[in-house]
Scaffold this motif. Structure first.
Motif, PDB file in Angstrom:
ATOM      1  N   THR A 181      48.014  35.127  43.073  1.00  0.00           N
ATOM      2  CA  THR A 181      48.730  36.726  42.590  1.00  0.00           C
ATOM      3  C   THR A 181      48.259  37.102  44.149  1.00  0.00           C
ATOM      4  OG1 THR A 181      46.862  37.592  42.049  1.00  0.00           O
ATOM      5  CG2 THR A 181      48.176  36.522  40.563  1.00  0.00           C
ATOM      6  N   PRO A 182      49.111  38.143  44.442  1.00  0.00           N
ATOM      7  CA  PRO A 182      48.895  39.038  46.098  1.00  0.00           C
ATOM      8  C   PRO A 182      48.113  40.144  45.791  1.00  0.00           C
ATOM      9  CG  PRO A 182      50.808  39.606  44.560  1.00  0.00           C
ATOM     10  CD  PRO A 182      50.852  38.615  44.041  1.00  0.00           C
ATOM     11  N   VAL A 183      47.637  40.535  46.694  1.00  0.00           N
ATOM     12  CA  VAL A 183      46.452  41.226  46.810  1.00  0.00           C
ATOM     13  C   VAL A 183      46.799  42.285  46.543  1.00  0.00           C
ATOM     14  CG1 VAL A 183      44.418  42.942  48.232  1.00  0.00           C
ATOM     15  CG2 VAL A 183      44.834  40.084  48.365  1.00  0.00           C
ATOM     16  N   LEU A 184      46.907  43.247  44.785  1.00  0.00           N
ATOM     17  CA  LEU A 184      47.432  45.243  45.100  1.00  0.00           C
ATOM     18  C   LEU A 184      47.570  45.857  46.605  1.00  0.00           C
ATOM     19  CD1 LEU A 184      46.490  45.119  41.868  1.00  0.00           C
ATOM     20  CD2 LEU A 184      48.627  44.392  42.500  1.00  0.00           C
ATOM     21  N   ARG A 185      46.242  45.793  47.498  1.00  0.00           N
ATOM     22  CA  ARG A 185      46.228  47.159  48.247  1.00  0.00           C
ATOM     23  C   ARG A 185      45.768  46.549  49.144  1.00  0.00           C
ATOM     24  NH1 ARG A 185      45.747  49.971  43.259  1.00  0.00           N
ATOM     25  NH2 ARG A 185      43.730  49.280  42.376  1.00  0.00           N
ATOM     26  N   PRO A 186      46.368  45.874  50.070  1.00  0.00           N
ATOM     27  CA  PRO A 186      45.777  44.903  51.351  1.00  0.00           C
ATOM     28  C   PRO A 186      44.950  45.553  52.507  1.00  0.00           C
ATOM     29  CG  PRO A 186      48.165  45.125  50.971  1.00  0.00           C
ATOM     30  CD  PRO A 186      48.020  45.606  49.616  1.00  0.00           C
ATOM     31  N   GLN A 187      43.764  45.061  52.991  1.00  0.00           N
ATOM     32  CA  GLN A 187      43.535  45.993  54.007  1.00  0.00           C
ATOM     33  C   GLN A 187      42.542  44.884  54.708  1.00  0.00           C
ATOM     34  OE1 GLN A 187      39.758  47.495  52.033  1.00  0.00           O
ATOM     35  NE2 GLN A 187      40.301  49.305  50.572  1.00  0.00           N
ATOM     36  N   GLY A 188      42.954  45.452  55.943  1.00  0.00           N
ATOM     37  CA  GLY A 188      42.657  45.021  57.050  1.00  0.00           C
ATOM     38  C   GLY A 188      43.475  43.511  57.079  1.00  0.00           C
ATOM     39  N   ARG A 189      44.033  43.106  58.262  1.00  0.00           N
ATOM     40  CA  ARG A 189      44.747  41.817  58.996  1.00  0.00           C
ATOM     41  C   ARG A 189      44.878  40.672  58.085  1.00  0.00           C
ATOM     42  NH1 ARG A 189      44.693  37.274  61.363  1.00  0.00           N
ATOM     43  NH2 ARG A 189      42.339  37.424  61.190  1.00  0.00           N
ATOM     44  N   GLY A 212      38.849  33.018  40.095  1.00  0.00           N
ATOM     45  CA  GLY A 212      40.117  33.314  40.950  1.00  0.00           C
ATOM     46  C   GLY A 212      40.263  34.474  42.163  1.00  0.00           C
ATOM     47  N   VAL A 213      39.070  35.359  41.621  1.00  0.00           N
ATOM     48  CA  VAL A 213      38.394  35.904  42.785  1.00  0.00           C
ATOM     49  C   VAL A 213      38.160  35.389  44.048  1.00  0.00           C
ATOM     50  CG1 VAL A 213      36.959  38.325  43.915  1.00  0.00           C
ATOM     51  CG2 VAL A 213      38.148  38.349  41.536  1.00  0.00           C
ATOM     52  N   LEU A 214      37.196  34.274  43.318  1.00  0.00           N
ATOM     53  CA  LEU A 214      36.099  33.616  44.081  1.00  0.00           C
ATOM     54  C   LEU A 214      37.571  33.242  45.505  1.00  0.00           C
ATOM     55  CD1 LEU A 214      33.979  32.513  46.648  1.00  0.00           C
ATOM     56  CD2 LEU A 214      33.274  31.253  44.374  1.00  0.00           C
ATOM     57  N   HIS A 215      38.149  32.062  44.650  1.00  0.00           N
ATOM     58  CA  HIS A 215      39.186  31.315  45.431  1.00  0.00           C
ATOM     59  C   HIS A 215      40.346  32.122  46.421  1.00  0.00           C
ATOM     60  CE1 HIS A 215      42.289  27.627  44.403  1.00  0.00           C
ATOM     61  NE2 HIS A 215      41.864  27.122  45.723  1.00  0.00           N
ATOM     62  N   ARG A 216      40.600  33.171  45.845  1.00  0.00           N
ATOM     63  CA  ARG A 216      41.876  33.877  46.468  1.00  0.00           C
ATOM     64  C   ARG A 216      41.596  34.024  47.436  1.00  0.00           C
ATOM     65  NH1 ARG A 216      45.297  38.965  44.378  1.00  0.00           N
ATOM     66  NH2 ARG A 216      42.652  39.876  44.505  1.00  0.00           N
ATOM     67  N   ASN A 217      39.316  35.008  47.433  1.00  0.00           N
ATOM     68  CA  ASN A 217      39.379  35.150  49.027  1.00  0.00           C
ATOM     69  C   ASN A 217      38.696  33.444  49.975  1.00  0.00           C
ATOM     70  OD1 ASN A 217      38.784  37.604  47.949  1.00  0.00           O
ATOM     71  ND2 ASN A 217      36.728  37.447  47.685  1.00  0.00           N
ATOM     72  N   ILE A 218      38.879  32.645  49.639  1.00  0.00           N
ATOM     73  CA  ILE A 218      38.422  31.656  49.870  1.00  0.00           C
ATOM     74  C   ILE A 218      39.963  31.103  50.881  1.00  0.00           C
ATOM     75  CG2 ILE A 218      38.107  29.381  50.760  1.00  0.00           C
ATOM     76  CD1 ILE A 218      36.579  29.439  48.173  1.00  0.00           C
ATOM     77  N   LEU A 219      40.954  31.379  50.713  1.00  0.00           N
ATOM     78  CA  LEU A 219      42.372  30.912  51.476  1.00  0.00           C
ATOM     79  C   LEU A 219      42.408  32.390  52.284  1.00  0.00           C
ATOM     80  CD1 LEU A 219      44.804  29.995  47.911  1.00  0.00           C
ATOM     81  CD2 LEU A 219      43.678  29.400  49.857  1.00  0.00           C
ATOM     82  N   ILE A 220      42.035  34.141  51.821  1.00  0.00           N
ATOM     83  CA  ILE A 220      42.629  34.513  52.339  1.00  0.00           C
ATOM     84  C   ILE A 220      41.276  34.711  53.792  1.00  0.00           C
ATOM     85  CG2 ILE A 220      41.686  37.469  52.451  1.00  0.00           C
ATOM     86  CD1 ILE A 220      42.501  37.833  49.369  1.00  0.00           C
ATOM     87  N   ASN A 221      40.437  33.794  53.648  1.00  0.00           N
ATOM     88  CA  ASN A 221      39.483  34.662  55.092  1.00  0.00           C
ATOM     89  C   ASN A 221      40.098  32.989  56.084  1.00  0.00           C
ATOM     90  OD1 ASN A 221      37.672  35.581  54.162  1.00  0.00           O
ATOM     91  ND2 ASN A 221      36.278  34.178  53.201  1.00  0.00           N
ATOM     92  N   ARG A 222      41.014  32.357  55.964  1.00  0.00           N
ATOM     93  CA  ARG A 222      41.477  31.341  56.737  1.00  0.00           C
ATOM     94  C   ARG A 222      42.455  32.084  57.324  1.00  0.00           C
ATOM     95  NH1 ARG A 222      42.773  26.547  51.690  1.00  0.00           N
ATOM     96  NH2 ARG A 222      40.319  26.003  51.862  1.00  0.00           N
ATOM     97  N   TYR A 223      42.756  33.357  57.061  1.00  0.00           N
ATOM     98  CA  TYR A 223      43.726  34.222  58.137  1.00  0.00           C
ATOM     99  C   TYR A 223      43.166  34.831  59.050  1.00  0.00           C
ATOM    100  CZ  TYR A 223      47.528  32.210  54.242  1.00  0.00           C
ATOM    101  OH  TYR A 223      48.676  31.737  53.897  1.00  0.00           O
TER     102      TYR A 223
END
Length: 226
Positions: A116-124, A215-226
């Protein structure tokens, strides 16, 4: 871009490159849509959706070509998307088999197999993840819009389905099969395709479902690829 550069540099098969970056593991986008029906005789109140009319809440998974790969059409209009997903066989299959993940909006619970999307995204990185997520997930809204444009009996502008709830669910499923057949046969799209965003926002729950640690861990792994 990363996939292309790796392919050009290494000559790997596309499937191998996709697995490495997690792209080929996205099975599709999941969402719900309301299909108006006549007020049923039994349990009439549970079929009233948040917009005040009787409906079925249809859950579907759509691939990148707007093809429906999984449909659940038995839930009443008052059911929210998160509850439908939590009680469907697809969720259990994804939990038991590491075959990939789905993209869902913020009305769904964050799980290892459901991003799911990050509700309040912080950073690039979080912002870039949300942009990529939205681009991937929009296909399910487009598919619902195209489905209801081809089969106006499923849209409120066409009135409502005047049958029992079981028969209405069968009609929805039949229309979805016909939609997939139209895609397979390259049937031209209708001149005007209905937009789904405004109609289906009412299905989101008032409270965001709680994520789990996996879920949080998996999403963070994906976020770190950007």
């Amino acid at each position: 871009l990363l996939l292309t550069l790796r392919f050009l540099g290494k000559g790997d098969f596309y499937s191998k490159v996709g697995d490495l970056h997690g792209v080929s593991r996205v099975l599709g986008a999941v969402d719900g849509t309301l299909v108006p029906i006549i007020a049923p005789h039994d349990n009439e109140e549970v079929y009233v959706c948040r917009k005040g009319y009787h409906a079925l809440n249809i859950q579907a998974v759509v691939d990148s070509n707007m093809r429906f790969n999984d449909v659940v059409s038995r839930w009443p209009g008052s059911a929210n998307d998160a509850s439908i997903f939590d009680n469907c066989g697809l969720k259990r299959h994804l939990e038991l088999n590491d075959v990939g993940m789905l993209l869902g909006d913020s009305g769904y619970p964050l799980r290892h197999s459901l991003m799911t999307p990050v509700l309040r995204p912080q950073g690039r990185q979080q912002t870039a993840y949300n942009v990529a997520h939205a681009r991937g997930r929009v296909v399910v809204e487009r598919a619902f819009g195209l489905l209801k444009s081809r089969f106006r009996c499923l849209h409120k502008t066409g009135g409502c389905l005047m049958f029992s709830t079981d028969k209405c669910a069968q009609i929805v499923t039949a229309c979805i099969h016909l939609h997939n057949l139209c895609l397979h046969r390259h049937v031209p799209m209708p001149g005007t395709v209905l937009r789904q965003g405004g109609q289906d926002m009412d299905q989101q729950p008032l409270a965001v479902p709680a994520p789990n640690n996996s879920g949080v861990l998996h999403r963070n792994i994906l976020i770190n690829r950007y």
